[in-house]
Design a protein around this motif. Structure first.
Motif, PDB file in Angstrom:
ATOM      1  N   PHE A 168     -35.223  -5.136  27.437  1.00 49.68           N
ATOM      2  CA  PHE A 168     -34.080  -4.973  28.343  1.00 49.68           C
ATOM      3  C   PHE A 168     -33.595  -6.346  28.813  1.00 49.68           C
ATOM      4  O   PHE A 168     -34.379  -7.136  29.346  1.00 49.68           O
ATOM      5  CB  PHE A 168     -34.488  -4.112  29.548  1.00 49.68           C
ATOM      6  CG  PHE A 168     -33.374  -3.905  30.532  1.00 49.68           C
ATOM      7  CD1 PHE A 168     -32.263  -3.144  30.189  1.00 49.68           C
ATOM      8  CD2 PHE A 168     -33.428  -4.475  31.795  1.00 49.68           C
ATOM      9  CE1 PHE A 168     -31.239  -2.950  31.094  1.00 49.68           C
ATOM     10  CE2 PHE A 168     -32.404  -4.288  32.706  1.00 49.68           C
ATOM     11  CZ  PHE A 168     -31.302  -3.514  32.356  1.00 49.68           C
ATOM     12  N   LYS A 169     -32.291  -6.634  28.632  1.00 44.33           N
ATOM     13  CA  LYS A 169     -31.739  -7.940  28.968  1.00 44.33           C
ATOM     14  C   LYS A 169     -30.711  -7.875  30.103  1.00 44.33           C
ATOM     15  O   LYS A 169     -29.921  -8.787  30.288  1.00 44.33           O
ATOM     16  CB  LYS A 169     -31.056  -8.553  27.737  1.00 44.33           C
ATOM     17  CG  LYS A 169     -31.990  -8.731  26.552  1.00 44.33           C
ATOM     18  CD  LYS A 169     -33.016  -9.811  26.829  1.00 44.33           C
ATOM     19  CE  LYS A 169     -32.397 -11.187  26.827  1.00 44.33           C
ATOM     20  NZ  LYS A 169     -33.399 -12.257  27.038  1.00 44.33           N
ATOM     21  N   GLY A 170     -30.748  -6.797  30.865  1.00 47.40           N
ATOM     22  CA  GLY A 170     -29.834  -6.696  31.999  1.00 47.40           C
ATOM     23  C   GLY A 170     -28.571  -5.920  31.643  1.00 47.40           C
ATOM     24  O   GLY A 170     -28.587  -5.049  30.761  1.00 47.40           O
ATOM     25  N   TYR A 171     -27.426  -6.249  32.308  1.00 45.92           N
ATOM     26  CA  TYR A 171     -26.175  -5.513  32.137  1.00 45.92           C
ATOM     27  C   TYR A 171     -25.033  -6.477  31.792  1.00 45.92           C
ATOM     28  O   TYR A 171     -25.046  -7.638  32.192  1.00 45.92           O
ATOM     29  CB  TYR A 171     -25.809  -4.753  33.424  1.00 45.92           C
ATOM     30  CG  TYR A 171     -26.839  -3.734  33.844  1.00 45.92           C
ATOM     31  CD1 TYR A 171     -26.844  -2.457  33.304  1.00 45.92           C
ATOM     32  CD2 TYR A 171     -27.802  -4.062  34.791  1.00 45.92           C
ATOM     33  CE1 TYR A 171     -27.788  -1.524  33.700  1.00 45.92           C
ATOM     34  CE2 TYR A 171     -28.748  -3.144  35.195  1.00 45.92           C
ATOM     35  CZ  TYR A 171     -28.742  -1.865  34.647  1.00 45.92           C
ATOM     36  OH  TYR A 171     -29.680  -0.955  35.034  1.00 45.92           O
ATOM     37  N   LYS A 172     -24.085  -5.972  31.070  1.00 45.60           N
ATOM     38  CA  LYS A 172     -22.839  -6.700  30.812  1.00 45.60           C
ATOM     39  C   LYS A 172     -21.709  -5.975  31.540  1.00 45.60           C
ATOM     40  O   LYS A 172     -21.449  -4.795  31.276  1.00 45.60           O
ATOM     41  CB  LYS A 172     -22.530  -6.769  29.318  1.00 45.60           C
ATOM     42  CG  LYS A 172     -21.266  -7.557  29.011  1.00 45.60           C
ATOM     43  CD  LYS A 172     -21.022  -7.686  27.515  1.00 45.60           C
ATOM     44  CE  LYS A 172     -19.748  -8.500  27.247  1.00 45.60           C
ATOM     45  NZ  LYS A 172     -19.500  -8.648  25.799  1.00 45.60           N
ATOM     46  N   ARG A 205     -15.863   2.088  42.527  1.00 44.67           N
ATOM     47  CA  ARG A 205     -16.947   2.914  41.987  1.00 44.67           C
ATOM     48  C   ARG A 205     -17.698   2.122  40.931  1.00 44.67           C
ATOM     49  O   ARG A 205     -17.099   1.375  40.159  1.00 44.67           O
ATOM     50  CB  ARG A 205     -16.363   4.196  41.376  1.00 44.67           C
ATOM     51  CG  ARG A 205     -17.382   5.132  40.742  1.00 44.67           C
ATOM     52  CD  ARG A 205     -16.743   6.489  40.498  1.00 44.67           C
ATOM     53  NE  ARG A 205     -15.574   6.410  39.628  1.00 44.67           N
ATOM     54  CZ  ARG A 205     -15.610   6.585  38.308  1.00 44.67           C
ATOM     55  NH1 ARG A 205     -16.767   6.849  37.708  1.00 44.67           N
ATOM     56  NH2 ARG A 205     -14.515   6.504  37.586  1.00 44.67           N
ATOM     57  N   GLN A 206     -19.008   2.253  40.938  1.00 36.38           N
ATOM     58  CA  GLN A 206     -19.843   1.567  39.945  1.00 36.38           C
ATOM     59  C   GLN A 206     -20.607   2.604  39.141  1.00 36.38           C
ATOM     60  O   GLN A 206     -21.170   3.548  39.692  1.00 36.38           O
ATOM     61  CB  GLN A 206     -20.822   0.610  40.641  1.00 36.38           C
ATOM     62  CG  GLN A 206     -21.692  -0.167  39.655  1.00 36.38           C
ATOM     63  CD  GLN A 206     -22.519  -1.234  40.347  1.00 36.38           C
ATOM     64  OE1 GLN A 206     -21.989  -2.202  40.866  1.00 36.38           O
ATOM     65  NE2 GLN A 206     -23.825  -1.041  40.377  1.00 36.38           N
ATOM     66  N   GLU A 207     -20.617   2.423  37.856  1.00 41.57           N
ATOM     67  CA  GLU A 207     -21.284   3.388  36.975  1.00 41.57           C
ATOM     68  C   GLU A 207     -22.094   2.631  35.934  1.00 41.57           C
ATOM     69  O   GLU A 207     -21.626   1.654  35.352  1.00 41.57           O
ATOM     70  CB  GLU A 207     -20.218   4.264  36.298  1.00 41.57           C
ATOM     71  CG  GLU A 207     -20.799   5.400  35.498  1.00 41.57           C
ATOM     72  CD  GLU A 207     -19.724   6.347  34.978  1.00 41.57           C
ATOM     73  OE1 GLU A 207     -19.992   7.014  33.960  1.00 41.57           O
ATOM     74  OE2 GLU A 207     -18.630   6.389  35.580  1.00 41.57           O
ATOM     75  N   ILE A 208     -23.323   3.083  35.736  1.00 40.93           N
ATOM     76  CA  ILE A 208     -24.214   2.466  34.743  1.00 40.93           C
ATOM     77  C   ILE A 208     -24.164   3.286  33.462  1.00 40.93           C
ATOM     78  O   ILE A 208     -24.391   4.497  33.473  1.00 40.93           O
ATOM     79  CB  ILE A 208     -25.653   2.375  35.274  1.00 40.93           C
ATOM     80  CG1 ILE A 208     -25.693   1.454  36.514  1.00 40.93           C
ATOM     81  CG2 ILE A 208     -26.591   1.865  34.189  1.00 40.93           C
ATOM     82  CD1 ILE A 208     -27.062   1.345  37.137  1.00 40.93           C
ATOM     83  N   LEU A 209     -23.849   2.641  32.371  1.00 38.59           N
ATOM     84  CA  LEU A 209     -23.801   3.282  31.053  1.00 38.59           C
ATOM     85  C   LEU A 209     -25.099   2.968  30.310  1.00 38.59           C
ATOM     86  O   LEU A 209     -25.444   1.803  30.111  1.00 38.59           O
ATOM     87  CB  LEU A 209     -22.590   2.783  30.263  1.00 38.59           C
ATOM     88  CG  LEU A 209     -21.224   2.982  30.939  1.00 38.59           C
ATOM     89  CD1 LEU A 209     -20.112   2.396  30.078  1.00 38.59           C
ATOM     90  CD2 LEU A 209     -20.954   4.444  31.214  1.00 38.59           C
TER      91      LEU A 209
END
Length: 614
Positions: A191-195, A177-181
């Motif tokens: 905005f610099k993307g995701y960690k 499962r993938q979840e964006i916080l």
């Protein structure tokens, strides 16, 4: 036998009084002093005396009643702490500081001496009760000699011995499962993307599924129902059963704790139903476990065997372990005889076959030649089970109620059946020298052989030196055998045999040691079996390691009551250890056999894997 250990404050080997009280921090000195003051002078007479670096140890033939009362009073009044050095593991220890009416003569540290004295004042240092054991000399408790670890060959391959570096986990490709916080960033932020952060979690929840099965009536009046999913037993699903089987077998969780755990999660189940889930409808597992044993006995070059006690239906049974490099099986039976062991080696067959192998067995066991000749037949014979075989023996005039005579003949019939079905073959059976395992191509465990030397109790310094020398020679020889296993050379085998003869034909003058060396020399062929079969182990450590799982379960869960429970315990523990040796997940194996395995990635039959890896 009463053991009394006295520490003379004026003796050479005494512990300084202030050091003793410092260890105890004065917590109970007043109690001891008061009790000692009330004790009248005690007349002491001892049959044996020995010394250590900390004390004078004396074995009293009879303990004076006043001394016994003092020990009893202090043991009820004082809570003792551990101290160093630790006392020997003997029946009972009392440590006193005392002064005698007459100065006690110094004791020769190399031996024992009688002594008699009258105590004027008495102060207790410590008392500790040990389990009663039979010993003939005061000494430290027996521990593993460490011969196997000390003589292991050091690996020259640095890649194998190098520690595994810490780093990223290898399971990140199996993200379920993938979840964006999201975050409320201040105005003007870019905005610099995701960690990415990978979190491993486990979801346990109770489900109550309502299956509505279609019901049809055919033109001929028969009722047809839609089938339930695989693995459902008594209203409980396969996922629940897999979890219970794994926790009970691999996790050593008792049925009572499993019931409590599931009830707390929210699943309504009773202890009786839990027992049914763990012991009923295991026919597929039982058949696979039997097939694993058959595959192992057909394909393995060696097996290690051992046994341990097992409780069943309030009676003492025995769990026998048979294991090879790729398989493990357990069988719990009421006997630990050679007849029982041969019946286990026969696998699932029930027949008796008096063939050439059987008569060779009788000749090896020195059976009556007249009886053996009377049993020979022109045509090959095979009896489907024990009843016709016994009837055949009775027809030949053999007293089937003579247990000793009939036992050897039954063993021969079993051995003939084993050979008839192609089992065991030239397999080397490695054991700890228990008599029931001494069949076929037999080899002895070197660790158990060396343990006999360790158990010797030398009485003098000279005997101690002789024993140390003999053990050192055995250790060096064992290390050389380990090196031979790594690079076997048939040309060096005669040199090993000559070296073995030199070690085990020594005459040291220490009678007990000489007798033991002579006894081990008679087992030369079994101890040097590795020269003919370099792939076999020199010990039965694998069996003891496998049996440790069984012993742990016995300590936690006790014994079994029903036949289903006994079979379930043996089968599930055996399959679990087999999966470990084959590098398979026991959890995934259970899921596959219960019909809830991973689609497209089935677990192959374990017997096929055992045969493939032979």
């Amino acid at each position: 036998m009463t053991i009394v250990t006295l520490i003379d404050a004026t003796a050479l080997f005494s512990v300084p009084n202030h050091e003793v009280w410092k260890l105890k921090e004065g917590q109970w000195r007043e109690i001891v002093d008061k009790l000692a003051e009330k004790t009248p002078p005690i007349d002491l007479e001892f049959s044996e005396v020995a010394t250590s670096e900390a004390a004078v140890f004396l074995k009293a033939a009879q303990e004076p009643s006043d001394l016994r009362k003092l020990r009893s009073a202090i043991s009820h009044a004082v809570c003792f702490e551990d101290w160093h050095p630790r006392p020997p593991q003997i029946a009972h220890i009392t440590l006193f500081r005392f002064s005698a009416a007459e100065r006690i003569s110094k004791v020769n540290i190399d031996g024992f001496a009688p002594i008699r004295g009258t105590v004027r004042s008495l102060e207790l240092l410590e008392e500790r009760v040990y389990p009663s054991v039979e010993i003939n000399k005061l000494s430290s408790p027996l521990r593993s000699s460490g011969m196997d670890k000390a003589t292991d060959a050091k690996s020259d391959n640095k890649a194998q011995t190098k520690k595994k570096l810490r780093g990223a986990k290898l399971d990140v490709k199996r993200v379920s499962r993938q979840e964006i916080l999201r975050i409320n960033a201040p105005a003007g932020s870019r905005f610099k993307g995701y960690k990415s952060v990978y979190v491993r979690d486990l979801v346990l929840k109770a489900e109550l599924v309502h299956y509505r099965r279609e019901c049809w009536v055919t033109p001929d009046g028969k009722t047809v129902l839609a089938a339930l999913p695989a693995g459902i037993i008594g209203g409980y699903g396969a996922n629940l059963r897999r979890l219970c089987l794994m926790l009970h077998s691999q996790g050593q969780v008792t049925t009572a704790r499993l019931t409590t755990l599931l009830n707390d999660i929210g699943l309504d189940i009773s202890k009786r139903q839990m027992v049914r889930l763990l012991t009923r409808q295991l026919d597929g597992f039982v058949a696979e476990d039997a097939a694993v044993l058959h595959a192992g006995l057909v394909s393995s070059s060696y097996v290690t065997v051992d046994d341990t006690g097992a409780r069943h239906s309030h009676n003492l049974y025995y769990a026998t372990h048979i294991g090879g490099p790729n398989f493990t099986v357990f069988r719990t039976t009421k006997s630990k005889s050679r007849l029982n062991f041969l019946s286990l080696l026969r696998g699932g067959y029930q027949d008796y076959v008096p063939n050439d192998a059987a008569f060779d067995y009788l000749k090896e066991r020195r059976a009556d030649a007249a009886i053996t000749a009377g049993l020979r037949a022109l045509e090959p014979q095979r009896f489907c089970n024990q009843v016709p075989f016994m009837a055949h023996l009775a027809d030949k005039g053999i007293d089937i109620f003579d247990r000793q005579e009939i036992g050897t003949l039954a063993e021969a019939g079993l051995w003939g059946a084993i050979r008839h079905h192609g089992l065991v073959g030239n397999i080397v059976i490695v054991s700890d020298d228990a008599g029931q395992f001494r069949v076929g191509n037999h080899a002895l465990c070197w660790v158990h052989a060396e343990r006999l030397l360790q158990k010797l109790m030398p009485a003098t310094a000279k005997e101690e030196r002789l024993l140390t020398m003999a053990r050192d020679l055995v250790w060096r020889f064992y290390k050389a055998l380990n090196a031979y296993k790594q690079n076997p050379s048939p040309h060096s085998a005669p040199a090993f045999r000559r070296r073995f003869d030199r070690i085990f034909t020594l005459h040291t003058g220490y009678e007990a040691l000489d007798k033991l060396l002579e006894r081990l020399h008679r087992r030369k062929n079994e101890l040097l079996k590795v020269l003919e079969h370099p792939d076999i182990p020199l010990h039965t450590n694998a069996s003891e390691n496998d049996l440790r799982t069984f012993v742990t379960k016995r300590k936690i869960s006790g014994g079994t009551m029903s036949e289903d429970g006994r079979v379930a315990r043996d089968v599930m523990l055996g399959l679990m250890k087999t999966c470990q040796k084959l590098g398979l997940s026991f959890y995934h194996f259970l899921g596959d056999r219960l019909g809830i395995g991973t689609i497209g990635n089935p677990v192959p039959p374990l017997p096929a894997i055992v045969l493939a890896r032979a």
